[in-house]
Design an enzyme around this catalytic site. Sequence first.
Site, PDB file in Angstrom:
ATOM      1  N   ASP A 108     -40.528  -7.001  60.266  1.00  0.00           N
ATOM      2  CA  ASP A 108     -40.421  -5.665  59.683  1.00  0.00           C
ATOM      3  C   ASP A 108     -41.800  -5.313  59.107  1.00  0.00           C
ATOM      4  O   ASP A 108     -42.322  -6.041  58.258  1.00  0.00           O
ATOM      5  CB  ASP A 108     -39.371  -5.719  58.561  1.00  0.00           C
ATOM      6  CG  ASP A 108     -38.688  -4.398  58.320  1.00  0.00           C
ATOM      7  OD1 ASP A 108     -39.368  -3.370  58.423  1.00  0.00           O
ATOM      8  OD2 ASP A 108     -37.484  -4.414  58.020  1.00  0.00           O
ATOM      9  N   HIS A 117     -29.084  -2.602  56.375  1.00  0.00           N
ATOM     10  CA  HIS A 117     -29.112  -3.026  54.978  1.00  0.00           C
ATOM     11  C   HIS A 117     -29.148  -1.848  54.002  1.00  0.00           C
ATOM     12  O   HIS A 117     -29.158  -2.061  52.791  1.00  0.00           O
ATOM     13  CB  HIS A 117     -30.353  -3.905  54.768  1.00  0.00           C
ATOM     14  CG  HIS A 117     -31.624  -3.148  55.021  1.00  0.00           C
ATOM     15  ND1 HIS A 117     -31.995  -2.727  56.284  1.00  0.00           N
ATOM     16  CD2 HIS A 117     -32.579  -2.691  54.176  1.00  0.00           C
ATOM     17  CE1 HIS A 117     -33.140  -2.061  56.202  1.00  0.00           C
ATOM     18  NE2 HIS A 117     -33.513  -2.023  54.934  1.00  0.00           N
ATOM     19  N   ASP A 118     -29.215  -0.614  54.519  1.00  0.00           N
ATOM     20  CA  ASP A 118     -29.218   0.577  53.656  1.00  0.00           C
ATOM     21  C   ASP A 118     -27.894   1.330  53.725  1.00  0.00           C
ATOM     22  O   ASP A 118     -27.743   2.363  53.067  1.00  0.00           O
ATOM     23  CB  ASP A 118     -30.313   1.562  54.111  1.00  0.00           C
ATOM     24  CG  ASP A 118     -31.724   1.025  53.952  1.00  0.00           C
ATOM     25  OD1 ASP A 118     -31.950   0.216  53.030  1.00  0.00           O
ATOM     26  OD2 ASP A 118     -32.593   1.425  54.748  1.00  0.00           O
ATOM     27  N   ASP A 152     -41.037   0.341  59.398  1.00  0.00           N
ATOM     28  CA  ASP A 152     -40.295   1.007  58.319  1.00  0.00           C
ATOM     29  C   ASP A 152     -40.767   2.458  58.127  1.00  0.00           C
ATOM     30  O   ASP A 152     -41.980   2.712  58.048  1.00  0.00           O
ATOM     31  CB  ASP A 152     -40.531   0.210  57.021  1.00  0.00           C
ATOM     32  CG  ASP A 152     -39.683   0.693  55.874  1.00  0.00           C
ATOM     33  OD1 ASP A 152     -38.448   0.657  56.006  1.00  0.00           O
ATOM     34  OD2 ASP A 152     -40.255   1.103  54.842  1.00  0.00           O
ATOM     35  N   GLU A 195     -38.328   3.181  62.550  1.00  0.00           N
ATOM     36  CA  GLU A 195     -37.297   3.786  61.700  1.00  0.00           C
ATOM     37  C   GLU A 195     -37.755   5.194  61.381  1.00  0.00           C
ATOM     38  O   GLU A 195     -38.784   5.399  60.737  1.00  0.00           O
ATOM     39  CB  GLU A 195     -37.122   2.996  60.395  1.00  0.00           C
ATOM     40  CG  GLU A 195     -35.947   3.543  59.592  1.00  0.00           C
ATOM     41  CD  GLU A 195     -35.939   3.119  58.132  1.00  0.00           C
ATOM     42  OE1 GLU A 195     -34.855   2.927  57.584  1.00  0.00           O
ATOM     43  OE2 GLU A 195     -37.023   2.987  57.528  1.00  0.00           O
TER      44      GLU A 195
HETATM   45  O1  LIG Z   1     -32.006   8.781  55.372  1.00  0.00           O
HETATM   46  P1  LIG Z   1     -33.334   9.081  56.025  1.00  0.00           P
HETATM   47  O2  LIG Z   1     -34.153  10.091  55.257  1.00  0.00           O
HETATM   48  O3  LIG Z   1     -33.150   9.493  57.479  1.00  0.00           O
HETATM   49  O4  LIG Z   1     -34.202   7.744  56.007  1.00  0.00           O
HETATM   50  C1  LIG Z   1     -33.839   6.532  56.598  1.00  0.00           C
HETATM   51  C2  LIG Z   1     -33.876   5.410  55.579  1.00  0.00           C
HETATM   52  O5  LIG Z   1     -35.177   5.426  54.979  1.00  0.00           O
HETATM   53  C3  LIG Z   1     -35.388   4.530  53.882  1.00  0.00           C
HETATM   54  O6  LIG Z   1     -35.295   3.187  54.325  1.00  0.00           O
HETATM   55  C4  LIG Z   1     -36.380   2.296  54.499  1.00  0.00           C
HETATM   56  O7  LIG Z   1     -37.480   2.454  53.620  1.00  0.00           O
HETATM   57  C5  LIG Z   1     -37.268   2.118  52.227  1.00  0.00           C
HETATM   58  C6  LIG Z   1     -38.639   2.027  51.602  1.00  0.00           C
HETATM   59  O8  LIG Z   1     -39.430   1.062  52.261  1.00  0.00           O
HETATM   60  C7  LIG Z   1     -36.497   0.806  52.025  1.00  0.00           C
HETATM   61  O9  LIG Z   1     -36.018   0.787  50.690  1.00  0.00           O
HETATM   62  C8  LIG Z   1     -35.325   0.685  52.978  1.00  0.00           C
HETATM   63  O10 LIG Z   1     -34.668  -0.542  52.790  1.00  0.00           O
HETATM   64  C9  LIG Z   1     -35.862   0.869  54.377  1.00  0.00           C
HETATM   65  O11 LIG Z   1     -34.902   0.632  55.386  1.00  0.00           O
HETATM   66  C10 LIG Z   1     -34.326   4.797  52.815  1.00  0.00           C
HETATM   67  O12 LIG Z   1     -34.471   3.902  51.724  1.00  0.00           O
HETATM   68  C11 LIG Z   1     -32.924   4.644  53.383  1.00  0.00           C
HETATM   69  O13 LIG Z   1     -31.936   4.914  52.405  1.00  0.00           O
HETATM   70  C12 LIG Z   1     -32.766   5.617  54.555  1.00  0.00           C
HETATM   71  O14 LIG Z   1     -31.512   5.353  55.182  1.00  0.00           O
END
Ligand SMILES: O=P(O)(O)OC[C@H]1O[C@H](O[C@H]2O[C@H](CO)[C@@H](O)[C@H](O)[C@H]2O)[C@H](O)[C@@H](O)[C@@H]1O
Length: 543
Positions: free
Chosen positions: A98, A316-317, A193, A243
Amino acid sequence: MTQKNWRKSVVYQIYPKSFYSPEGNATGSIKGVTAKLDYLAELGIEYIWMTPVYKSPQNDNGYDVSDYYAIDPSYGTMDDLDELVREAEARGIGLMMDIVVNHSSTEHEWFQKSLAGDERYRDYYIWRDEPTNWESKFGGNAWKYDEKSGQYYLHLFDVTQADLNWENPQMREDVYEMMRFWREKGIKGFRLDVINLISKQQDFPEDDSDGRKFYTDGPRIHEFLKEMNREVFEGHDVITVGEMSSTTLDHCVRYSNPDEKELSMTFSFHHLKVDYPNGEKFVAAPFDFLQLKDIMSTWQEGMHGKGWNAIFWCNHDQPRVVSRFGNDTDHRVESAKMLATVLHGLQGTPYIYQGEEIGMTNPGFDSLDEYRDIETLNIYKLKREQGMSHEDMMAAIKQKSRDNSRTPMQWDATPHAGFTSGTPWINVAPNYTDVNVETALDDPNSVFYHYKNLISLRKELDVLTDGDYTLLTPDALDVWAYTRKTDEEEVLVVANFYGPETTYEIPEGFTRADVVSHNYDVPKLDGTTLSLRAYEAIMFYKK
Ligand SMILES: O=P(O)(O)OC[C@H]1O[C@H](O[C@H]2O[C@H](CO)[C@@H](O)[C@H](O)[C@H]2O)[C@H](O)[C@@H](O)[C@@H]1O
């Protein structure tokens, strides 16, 4: 692994903090992943995407990297990582790392030098004399004042996650060099990411919303990804997935079209916002089934022959899919299998999130003390200050918190689900005595073996990789039926998303003998009339 192969492969996502601790620690480790490789090989996956294990203060569980070249001691050592790569490779599994380069931790040496005004590093981050009204995705304003310099730095996420300045070519080269370092270690893939946020509109305007229109799929994003491809991926045996936060179909076609030479595939999230009333995440609400079908179908049709989707229900989100779009009480097994069938019939690369393959559920934590996630805790505070009641906020958190998917992997029925002999960093879901890997492996009708069959079908049936997609039931309130077709082969997937029995007239020509995946014993098919029981899902295949 060849280009042809990866399009038939399935990726398994590991959140190592919650996967397995053979050491008996509160958090899982890299050795814990290595210890479970035989289990993953049995499932049939060919790649592991492991979320960040780099050195980090862990404010956002590793998405705040303080050293891209070092393993965080809580996860083990670089030797452990090398061993994991070797052992995975020996089982035909490639490891995807990642890469978090929209931002770094404020503890990263680059940011510390930037803060100190170092000539080279000041410009590695985004400093402005005046803030804008942009909002952080974790709540509050996205700019933080630094008294010493009298300037503000941008943080689209937590205040300890400072956005990197991709306008700076030297910073970009340092990022590419770091990625080459991992590639040379034998890493077979990169998950990038929030990579579509790296190019910010340089006049930094005020917004009538949260600011995202000025940095999402920003002005130089395709140029940066083409450069990254040339510098890191081209000519090497790696797959890449971006992502893409709040992105568009048109951009994802460009990101993942092989002729554009950017990425192999993209994650988009619109289908996981069908339970956000008016775009608000932290409100408890049922999901909109018609919207779910419509969004996923639009992306299936729009990417076909042009780009490549990473397809997924969970990560994981996100909350656990069986709790979100299925029924985690009366029909956990049937609905987990139904959701798997619908997803694994689609075009793209399926991603399975740890525990999904045994039908793990949201834990149902009622007390805020049981939650650990920085987003959840920040938003709770903010919404309470804005007047939302504790009860409404807890109902929303119980349904939407990212911690729903971060509880420890349920390996067996022993204390802490066999995740650790110590005390886990977050509580185990109470249903672990019933829902666990050991039980699943002992039961030929378990969710696990349903996933295993779907994974092997993807390898066998070319139509699952190549076929076009047609939605047959756009307006049905309970059934999702679709076909996948090539000139030679055809697949029909029919699924009842709800409890009450329903009927569906299947297209002529499919019979019981064509069933290749089913979550009940025998289909109730009378001529072309199919009666579908609670959460029943059938995949038919014919040549
Ligand atoms: O919901 P979106 O605006 O389409 O965004 C997608 C996800 O983005 C973020 O996730 C990723 O980045 C974060 C910061 O590095 C990290 O906390 C997370 O674990 C990463 O997967 C956001 O935090 C997610 O909630 C969104 O689903």
